[in-house]
Design an enzyme around this catalytic site. Sequence first.
Site, PDB file in Angstrom:
ATOM      1  N   GLU A 281       8.185   1.222  -3.555  1.00 35.71           N
ATOM      2  CA  GLU A 281       7.387  -0.011  -3.588  1.00 35.71           C
ATOM      3  C   GLU A 281       8.143  -1.120  -4.307  1.00 35.71           C
ATOM      4  O   GLU A 281       8.209  -2.263  -3.835  1.00 35.71           O
ATOM      5  CB  GLU A 281       6.045   0.232  -4.300  1.00 35.71           C
ATOM      6  CG  GLU A 281       5.132   1.219  -3.601  1.00 35.71           C
ATOM      7  CD  GLU A 281       3.766   1.309  -4.275  1.00 35.71           C
ATOM      8  OE1 GLU A 281       3.191   0.265  -4.602  1.00 35.71           O
ATOM      9  OE2 GLU A 281       3.283   2.441  -4.476  1.00 35.71           O
TER      10      GLU A 281
ATOM     11  N   HIS B 259       0.853  -1.188   0.000  1.00 35.77           N
ATOM     12  CA  HIS B 259       0.000   0.000   0.000  1.00 35.77           C
ATOM     13  C   HIS B 259       0.888   1.236   0.000  1.00 35.77           C
ATOM     14  O   HIS B 259       1.876   1.275   0.731  1.00 35.77           O
ATOM     15  CB  HIS B 259      -0.928  -0.016   1.226  1.00 35.77           C
ATOM     16  CG  HIS B 259      -1.879   1.140   1.255  1.00 35.77           C
ATOM     17  ND1 HIS B 259      -2.988   1.198   0.445  1.00 35.77           N
ATOM     18  CD2 HIS B 259      -1.860   2.299   1.961  1.00 35.77           C
ATOM     19  CE1 HIS B 259      -3.635   2.350   0.669  1.00 35.77           C
ATOM     20  NE2 HIS B 259      -2.962   3.028   1.580  1.00 35.77           N
TER      21      HIS B 259
HETATM   22  C1  GAR Z   1       0.372   0.588  -6.148  1.00 37.27           C
HETATM   23  O1  GAR Z   1       0.778   1.902  -5.849  1.00 37.27           O
HETATM   24  C2  GAR Z   1      -0.097  -0.107  -4.898  1.00 37.27           C
HETATM   25  O2  GAR Z   1       0.649   0.246  -3.759  1.00 37.27           O
HETATM   26  C3  GAR Z   1      -1.512   0.373  -4.784  1.00 37.27           C
HETATM   27  O3  GAR Z   1      -1.996   0.345  -6.097  1.00 37.27           O
HETATM   28  C4  GAR Z   1      -0.898   0.591  -6.996  1.00 37.27           C
HETATM   29  C5  GAR Z   1      -0.877  -0.512  -8.018  1.00 37.27           C
HETATM   30  O4  GAR Z   1       0.107  -0.235  -8.986  1.00 37.27           O
HETATM   31  N1  GAR Z   1      -2.306  -0.445  -3.899  1.00 37.27           N
HETATM   32  C6  GAR Z   1      -3.273   0.009  -3.112  1.00 37.27           C
HETATM   33  O5  GAR Z   1      -3.620   1.188  -3.092  1.00 37.27           O
HETATM   34  C7  GAR Z   1      -3.896  -1.021  -2.204  1.00 37.27           C
HETATM   35  N2  GAR Z   1      -4.867  -0.421  -1.339  1.00 37.27           N
HETATM   36  P1  GAR Z   1       0.702  -1.405  -9.864  1.00 37.27           P
HETATM   37  O6  GAR Z   1      -0.494  -2.131 -10.497  1.00 37.27           O
HETATM   38  O7  GAR Z   1       1.533  -0.690 -10.896  1.00 37.27           O
HETATM   39  O8  GAR Z   1       1.507  -2.299  -8.984  1.00 37.27           O
END
Ligand code: GAR
EC number: 2.1.2.2
Length: 218
Positions: free
Chosen positions: A177, A112
């Site tokens: 991340e 997250h």
């Molecule tokens: C990421 O920033 C992740 O941390 C967030 O969605 C994005 C997905 O990006 N997750 C949340 O907000 C969970 N509540 P990605 O598909 O490029 O990995």
Amino acid sequence: MMKRRVAILISGRGSNMAALIRAAAAADFPAEISLVISNKADALGLERAKASGVNTLVIESKPFGKDRAGFEKVLQAALDQHGIELICLGGFMRLFTAEFTKAWYGRMLNIHPSLLPLFPGLDPHGQALRAGVKLSGATVHFVIPETDAGPIVMQGAVPVSDYDTADTLSERILEVEHRIYPEALRLLAIGKVRIEGDVCKTDGSGPSENFLVAPVVG
Ligand code: GAR
């Protein structure tokens, strides 16, 4: 080395998925990405996964409507069929039943883009900017029934500037991340991570030596 079999669940772009796939390509990485599952047929991440040669599967959640258990039954069957041991959620935007999270407790990670327990749920970057925090970041945690909560495995912090928008902040956090998610999975896969009550501890860990201070006025 027996690699732990991992499924990544996505709903969209899949950049965290791509970071995990990249890390897992190393011969000494203790986990292999055995399967990518999307609950949306048009998720961009599906193409990226296929391009990397990873098995993909679409299980559309929409037709199940509010029947979360019905969706999870199909999902669980796919996980069983592929012998999946660990799940990584990567921007998987569908809530689970408490039963499913309990069945996978200690074996399912989420990422997250905030320093949890701050700013769970939708629009964490907007929440951070409205709160005026000077540091934000990303959190890898075990999944529990509550959304964006659960024992924290790893966090990475970034400065927030007065000029940030949700987009610029999200871009900076995304880099963190991509760094912490593979590392958290690695530690879980080699058994260095353990849950004690509501918190997670990591064998052999110490604090990193850096401070992060913001703002800096030059
Ligand atoms: C990421 O920033 C992740 O941390 C967030 O969605 C994005 C997905 O990006 N997750 C949340 O907000 C969970 N509540 P990605 O598909 O490029 O990995």
